[in-house]
Write a protein that holds these residues in place. Sequence first.
Motif, PDB file in Angstrom:
ATOM      1  N   PHE A  47       0.777  -1.155   0.016  1.00 27.15           N
ATOM      2  CA  PHE A  47      -0.015   0.148   0.000  1.00 27.15           C
ATOM      3  C   PHE A  47       0.868   1.209   0.087  1.00 27.15           C
ATOM      4  CE2 PHE A  47      -2.762   2.859   2.830  1.00 27.15           C
ATOM      5  CZ  PHE A  47      -3.323   3.373   1.663  1.00 27.15           C
TER       6      PHE A  47
ATOM      7  N   LEU B 152      -4.328  -0.214  -2.220  1.00 28.65           N
ATOM      8  CA  LEU B 152      -5.103  -0.306  -0.745  1.00 28.65           C
ATOM      9  C   LEU B 152      -5.703  -1.645  -0.739  1.00 28.65           C
ATOM     10  CD1 LEU B 152      -6.399   0.957   1.531  1.00 28.65           C
ATOM     11  CD2 LEU B 152      -8.089   2.006   0.244  1.00 28.65           C
TER      12      LEU B 152
ATOM     13  N   ILE C 167      -5.326 -11.742 -10.109  1.00 27.97           N
ATOM     14  CA  ILE C 167      -6.538 -11.236 -10.289  1.00 27.97           C
ATOM     15  C   ILE C 167      -6.527  -9.879  -9.473  1.00 27.97           C
ATOM     16  CG2 ILE C 167      -9.094 -11.423  -9.410  1.00 27.97           C
ATOM     17  CD1 ILE C 167      -8.414 -14.744  -9.433  1.00 27.97           C
ATOM     18  N   PHE C 168      -6.078  -9.564  -8.358  1.00 29.84           N
ATOM     19  CA  PHE C 168      -6.172  -8.644  -7.571  1.00 29.84           C
ATOM     20  C   PHE C 168      -5.375  -7.304  -8.081  1.00 29.84           C
ATOM     21  CE2 PHE C 168      -7.308 -11.169  -3.787  1.00 29.84           C
ATOM     22  CZ  PHE C 168      -8.879 -10.968  -4.037  1.00 29.84           C
TER      23      PHE C 168
ATOM     24  N   LEU D 235      -7.184  -4.813 -10.336  1.00 25.62           N
ATOM     25  CA  LEU D 235      -8.273  -4.265 -10.284  1.00 25.62           C
ATOM     26  C   LEU D 235      -7.846  -2.809  -9.674  1.00 25.62           C
ATOM     27  CD1 LEU D 235     -10.140  -6.837  -7.665  1.00 25.62           C
ATOM     28  CD2 LEU D 235     -10.583  -6.504 -10.156  1.00 25.62           C
ATOM     29  N   PRO D 236      -8.716  -1.808 -10.404  1.00 27.92           N
ATOM     30  CA  PRO D 236      -8.115  -0.487  -9.976  1.00 27.92           C
ATOM     31  C   PRO D 236      -8.812   0.041  -8.656  1.00 27.92           C
ATOM     32  CG  PRO D 236      -9.996  -0.424 -11.573  1.00 27.92           C
ATOM     33  CD  PRO D 236      -9.643  -1.940 -11.316  1.00 27.92           C
ATOM     34  N   GLY D 237      -7.821   0.936  -7.928  1.00 25.90           N
ATOM     35  CA  GLY D 237      -8.553   1.651  -6.756  1.00 25.90           C
ATOM     36  C   GLY D 237      -9.318   0.855  -6.045  1.00 25.90           C
ATOM     37  N   MET D 238     -10.637   1.357  -5.951  1.00 25.51           N
ATOM     38  CA  MET D 238     -11.417   0.830  -4.634  1.00 25.51           C
ATOM     39  C   MET D 238     -11.729  -0.586  -5.091  1.00 25.51           C
ATOM     40  SD  MET D 238     -15.110   2.579  -3.389  1.00 25.51           S
ATOM     41  CE  MET D 238     -15.459   0.916  -3.859  1.00 25.51           C
ATOM     42  N   TYR D 239     -11.947  -0.981  -6.243  1.00 23.60           N
ATOM     43  CA  TYR D 239     -12.114  -2.485  -6.402  1.00 23.60           C
ATOM     44  C   TYR D 239     -11.041  -3.433  -5.772  1.00 23.60           C
ATOM     45  CZ  TYR D 239     -15.711  -0.782  -9.503  1.00 23.60           C
ATOM     46  OH  TYR D 239     -17.003  -0.234  -9.874  1.00 23.60           O
TER      47      TYR D 239
ATOM     48  N   VAL E 226     -12.122  -3.785  -2.239  1.00 22.93           N
ATOM     49  CA  VAL E 226     -13.232  -4.535  -2.233  1.00 22.93           C
ATOM     50  C   VAL E 226     -12.871  -5.932  -2.324  1.00 22.93           C
ATOM     51  CG1 VAL E 226     -15.686  -4.842  -3.039  1.00 22.93           C
ATOM     52  CG2 VAL E 226     -15.114  -2.638  -2.689  1.00 22.93           C
ATOM     53  N   GLY E 227     -12.103  -6.187  -3.324  1.00 24.91           N
ATOM     54  CA  GLY E 227     -11.984  -7.594  -3.887  1.00 24.91           C
ATOM     55  C   GLY E 227     -10.996  -8.166  -2.493  1.00 24.91           C
TER      56      GLY E 227
ATOM     57  N   ASP F 135       1.481   6.846 -11.023  1.00 24.84           N
ATOM     58  CA  ASP F 135       0.869   6.991 -12.378  1.00 24.84           C
ATOM     59  C   ASP F 135       1.229   5.724 -13.249  1.00 24.84           C
ATOM     60  OD1 ASP F 135      -0.298   7.391 -14.834  1.00 24.84           O
ATOM     61  OD2 ASP F 135       0.527   9.489 -14.813  1.00 24.84           O
ATOM     62  N   GLU F 136       0.223   4.627 -13.124  1.00 23.33           N
ATOM     63  CA  GLU F 136       0.668   3.146 -13.661  1.00 23.33           C
ATOM     64  C   GLU F 136       0.818   3.492 -15.269  1.00 23.33           C
ATOM     65  OE1 GLU F 136      -2.598   0.472 -12.638  1.00 23.33           O
ATOM     66  OE2 GLU F 136      -1.875   0.869 -10.573  1.00 23.33           O
ATOM     67  N   LEU F 137      -0.075   4.514 -15.633  1.00 26.32           N
ATOM     68  CA  LEU F 137      -0.166   4.489 -17.113  1.00 26.32           C
ATOM     69  C   LEU F 137       1.187   4.969 -17.638  1.00 26.32           C
ATOM     70  CD1 LEU F 137      -1.829   4.258 -19.880  1.00 26.32           C
ATOM     71  CD2 LEU F 137      -2.258   6.622 -19.635  1.00 26.32           C
TER      72      LEU F 137
ATOM     73  N   VAL G 107       3.804  -3.212 -15.402  1.00 29.10           N
ATOM     74  CA  VAL G 107       3.023  -2.657 -14.211  1.00 29.10           C
ATOM     75  C   VAL G 107       2.556  -4.060 -13.633  1.00 29.10           C
ATOM     76  CG1 VAL G 107       1.144  -1.038 -13.327  1.00 29.10           C
ATOM     77  CG2 VAL G 107       2.627  -0.304 -14.936  1.00 29.10           C
TER      78      VAL G 107
ATOM     79  N   ILE H 280     -16.294 -10.824  -5.269  1.00 32.70           N
ATOM     80  CA  ILE H 280     -14.670 -10.579  -5.859  1.00 32.70           C
ATOM     81  C   ILE H 280     -15.186 -10.838  -7.703  1.00 32.70           C
ATOM     82  CG2 ILE H 280     -12.593 -11.732  -6.422  1.00 32.70           C
ATOM     83  CD1 ILE H 280     -12.779 -12.574  -3.247  1.00 32.70           C
TER      84      ILE H 280
ATOM     85  N   ALA I 187     -16.552  -7.589  -8.841  1.00 34.53           N
ATOM     86  CA  ALA I 187     -15.566  -6.709  -8.970  1.00 34.53           C
ATOM     87  C   ALA I 187     -14.472  -6.995 -10.324  1.00 34.53           C
ATOM     88  CB  ALA I 187     -14.566  -6.634  -7.689  1.00 34.53           C
TER      89      ALA I 187
ATOM     90  N   THR J 299     -14.547  -4.581 -13.973  1.00 37.92           N
ATOM     91  CA  THR J 299     -13.399  -3.878 -14.036  1.00 37.92           C
ATOM     92  C   THR J 299     -12.912  -4.369 -15.363  1.00 37.92           C
ATOM     93  OG1 THR J 299     -12.237  -5.038 -12.499  1.00 37.92           O
ATOM     94  CG2 THR J 299     -12.842  -2.985 -12.050  1.00 37.92           C
TER      95      THR J 299
ATOM     96  N   PHE K 247      -5.535   0.068 -16.761  1.00 34.57           N
ATOM     97  CA  PHE K 247      -4.909   0.666 -15.868  1.00 34.57           C
ATOM     98  C   PHE K 247      -5.529   1.439 -14.511  1.00 34.57           C
ATOM     99  CE2 PHE K 247      -1.489  -0.427 -18.744  1.00 34.57           C
ATOM    100  CZ  PHE K 247      -0.813  -1.229 -17.848  1.00 34.57           C
ATOM    101  N   GLY K 248      -5.260   1.321 -13.615  1.00 30.81           N
ATOM    102  CA  GLY K 248      -5.873   1.925 -12.277  1.00 30.81           C
ATOM    103  C   GLY K 248      -6.739   3.222 -12.522  1.00 30.81           C
ATOM    104  N   GLY K 249      -7.687   3.073 -13.438  1.00 31.87           N
ATOM    105  CA  GLY K 249      -8.547   3.996 -13.621  1.00 31.87           C
ATOM    106  C   GLY K 249      -8.181   5.421 -14.152  1.00 31.87           C
TER     107      GLY K 249
END
Lengths: 567, 288, 373
Positions: free
Chosen positions: A48, A54, A100-101, A104-108, A111-112, A183-185, A194, B270, B273, B277, B282-284
């Motif tokens: 994190f 997160l 998998i995780f 997943l971007p940010g909040m997802y 949650v995941g 900045d991942e991109l 990445v 899961i 989610a 996505t 990439f991270g949004g």
Amino acid sequence: MTMRIIASLALGCLMAASPYLGLPGLTVGLGTLTALLALSAVGLNLIFGVLGMLAFGQAAFMSLPGYMGGVLEKLGLPLPAGLLIGLVLTLALARAVAEIFVRLPGMYLAVGTLGFGFVVEGLARAFPAWTGGASGLVFSIGREIGPHAWYLLSLAALGLGLAAYAAIVRGARARRFAAIRHDELSAAVMGVDVVRWKARAFTMGSAFAAIGGTLLACYVGVLVPENAGVNRSLEQVGTIMLGGLGSLLGPVVGTLAVQWLFVVSGYAAAYELLIYGVAFLATVLYAPRGIVGLFKAPQTTHGPAQPAATPSPVAPASVPPAPAPEGSEVYLRVQAVSKFFGGVRAIDGVSFEVRAGEIFTMVGPNGAGKSTLFNLISGIETPTAGSILIMGRDFAQAPIHERAPLMGRSFQVARLVPELTVLENVMVRLDQIFPALSEAQIAARALAQLQAFDLQHLAYRQVRELSAGQHKLIDLARAAAGDPPLLLLDEPAVGLGEEELEHLARLLARLRAQGSAIVIVEHNINFVRRIADRGVVLDSGRPIASGDIADILADKAVQDAYFGALT
Amino acid sequence: MNPVTQAIYSGLMAGGVYALLAIGLIVAFRTSRVLNLAHGETFAVGGVTAGLVAGMGVSKFIASIAALVVAMLYAVAVDQILMKPRRHLPISSLILITLAAAFLTRGVLMVAAGVDPLSFPRLFVGPPIRFAGGAIPLQGVALVAIGFTAAICVSLFLVRTPLGRKLRATAENPDAAELLGIDTDRMRLIASAIAGLLGGLAAVLLVPLTSIDYQAGLGMTLRGIIAAALAGMSPALAVVGGLSLGLSEAFVTTYFGALAQDPVIFAILIGVAVWQTRKIRFGGSQRA
Amino acid sequence: MKYGMIAGLVLTAGLATQALAQNVTIGVIAPTTGPIATVGTRQLQSLQYWAETANKAGGVKGKQVEIAHCNDEGSPEKAVNCARDLISRGVALLINCSVTGPILATMPLVVNGPVMLTPSPNVIPAASTYVFQTSPSDRSQTQALADFLKSGGVKKIGMVAATDSSGEIGVRSAQEVYPAAGIELNLARIDLRATDASIQLAKVAQADVKVIYSSYSGAGAASVVKSYNNLGLELPLVISYANISDAFTNLVKDEMPKRLLGTALKSVAPALLTADERAAYEAFEKGFKAWRGQQVDMLTLTGAMLADTAHAIIANVADPKDPKAVKTFLETTPIKSIQTLKFSPEDHVGLGKDGVAIVEFKNGVWVEAAGIK
């Protein structure tokens, strides 16, 4: 630097000795608990604090080896062997779920991983015959170890953990992680894989949890389902933020503060949670960078410090670009590329070639598809049809980072890593292109690149201190670092002053002379007219004209489509 | 008794509460980009207030209104006092502040109400309604009706009205919203008031059917987050998220037992989610 | 009262790390926050009441009693630290009022003493250990209920059990006891976070079920009673041990089932006690009410029995810090309390199924339950 190491060591020793200072509530037992929880928190700090993911599943990874060991013991294996196998299996599982995780971007992701914790907790509860169920799984191991020995063991584990963390988060890796976090991109465009690095960091961070959690289970002797659950994971996230996100000692300081605060506020009986809440809130409000942040400047550099004497950079000439044989070799070939978003045809059958030693431009009104085409070439979008050949290889469906050695790209708003120095920003890209080179060689090359762009005086400045115009030039220098045959420049002139514009024109001319193929999107028509050789005109995703720059800008249809839309 | 009918009733009641929590969480998230970990505390504050006020012998209607008002003021206070002066901080710091606010709230509630659970009388009293082989209390019918109506109204307000669109614009791009003349601070005030009111409403409707104590908040926050995540943080889908969480909990419990509930529901979560996505590379941060 | 609080603060503050020669320190692990705060808080109150009254009366055998409390929040890690800390401070006895996991975690720490008392019905300590349990075990409670049901000719029982440890152990006892007693068991589990139990009740309340038992402690148990009312069920409802309190009956006072029964310590219905025991009960009830104006309930009663056991040890064992002497004393001497506790060298559970009564809530008090027809 040495002062900081000495200060950290002194603080570490003080914390390690704290149970023997006779402070109320600060017992050896609390010290053991703190050290083992902190070991896991160090791993979460990697996930994190360093990578910016997160994740709320740390507690699940703490409990898994213990549960696996317990199940294996019931199958007839000795407990120590079971725990070791459990550790290995947990790491394998962490690696698998990381795949998998980390996508997943940010909040997802939050949650995941939260869901993952609940699944583990729920399974532990659902099979009492194997896991001890809600009543708990009892371990009979480590009983003969006394409290002081346990404390020393835990401290040693934590010390090793911190050393491992420091070894992981340094040099090229640390720069790469900072780029991903910020900045991942942009990190991907610089050539960072990445997903792979995030998955690795997630697995490594989970390993800290697994080891800390296994030791904790042995120390406590009982594992209950709640150990895997959300409360502990949330507590871990809270403690590292309280201690100082992304700093070496932050997780340790945070865990000690929280555990001790809990014990001390306990003296206040019914007011316990109130006092705990007030103290926690006060720390969060008045130390937003954590407790460690109160004593430290907000700087996290992962590269060479400015040497006393200016080092001699490698002469730019020593890394010549691939020579352009009589300026005619095709570096970029876009063939019948289309991109549909749902029913919208953003790009519809565009083809063109860009050759070595020329500057090629895309013009067209807003919404014509220039940005989409740019994103398709740099891999940020995947074309619906067609092929994109760079140096003869089709990259249409390839991930972004694979293009980096052959292609550099700048952004309309420079996407640099603000907490790194200018030099480090350039080094991030070189790290990816030349993985075999040493730290010193990369630094020398980066310095040479900055010198070539007349930016060497900014090399050791933090990016966040510089102006937007400087950012643009640094971004350009970074994109061109490693001398990729193809350069994609997104509005390089925007936001530049008169002097900086001249500087840019000189740089582009030189890059062209060195044989680079350059594609630019630029709204400043006068600038385009001045520097570009050829171009394509796009309207609603279709090419309506292409050829020599003077010709296409004079074309009637172009004037209508382009300048008409502008006025 | 018909287990399917009973599962539907039970799932609808839980779903109504989840929908209220989810929409409140989404409203606040949509205006501030901050996942409010103190959101469930509006439920706890409202429920404990109603319990304490009703315990003083005051009419249950007054107790309920007091709960709504206090829950709303609480949410506004957290936003205005704690969050507003610190909007420049990184999102993760703001989330931590909401967590700290939740801890503090729990401490205050423990001093105010002690450790024993509280409850208060139902607003809607009468024999349970029996239909299709199941039974649902009047209060439960009210919970389903009022809960979903309120959640749908707020969701329509956000999606269809100009003020609602302004609220959402605040989160999409606060700077651009400022440029368009949207008073983002006022939007956040409105959002937190709505969120607090809905949390209080959930408590007023649900607590008489069960009980509440000082530490009820975190559990409610989590359930709100799960429902909101199922809805993809979309205000238009919050009701669907709450309803599907409530019903799937009820049906998993009916057919596979309570021990299967967490593993199954969270495995689904899961999956959702990952599915939601699947197109984001990439991270949004797709804007290039 | 104020004095008491200050004294409690000072005593628990751990400032006095070394007990004075004339003092005897009792370490108490009790969760006063967290999911099971009610359990720990109530039992701790009984122990504090005992210490204060005993000290005012000149101490036990001239020794002042100190209660050193440590809050474990119901978590095994914290319980282990509490136990290690209290043991290193030289407490004469440990009393562990937590739940199953934390108690299991602390048991190995007292292999060399001190003696640890626990009131948890879910723990059956081996007779070779220094751990003694002062309540009837969950199995004894189930057996008492089975006997009661059998005498009423009940052939089938519906049971709702939570997914926590008491539910888990309740299910285990039920699966052992009811088939042996010829009673069919209809079981449904309920998630700890559930706010509605109608699914579970609808599932277990089939036509031939004559009684429903809810094995669920804490706040969630109220949801079971309320859902019972929502479904309009008219069968007698039996609630489990830890819910026999005013706090609980207050919570469901508007939603009472036709008959609310409970498995309880016999002393909850004092009419069932012997004359000696009843005198002890009345003395405790009167004193405790006067102390902080609070009602006596099941949890304070279990606390009182812990206190009486501790009192007996200090009063009768020359060196209460000698675990062997304490163990021998407990194994050989019945402890006079609200209910007489009998440990033996073979059995460290102080009360059997005779210590349990099936009670019924009538006119605001718990009395012995009439049979089920």
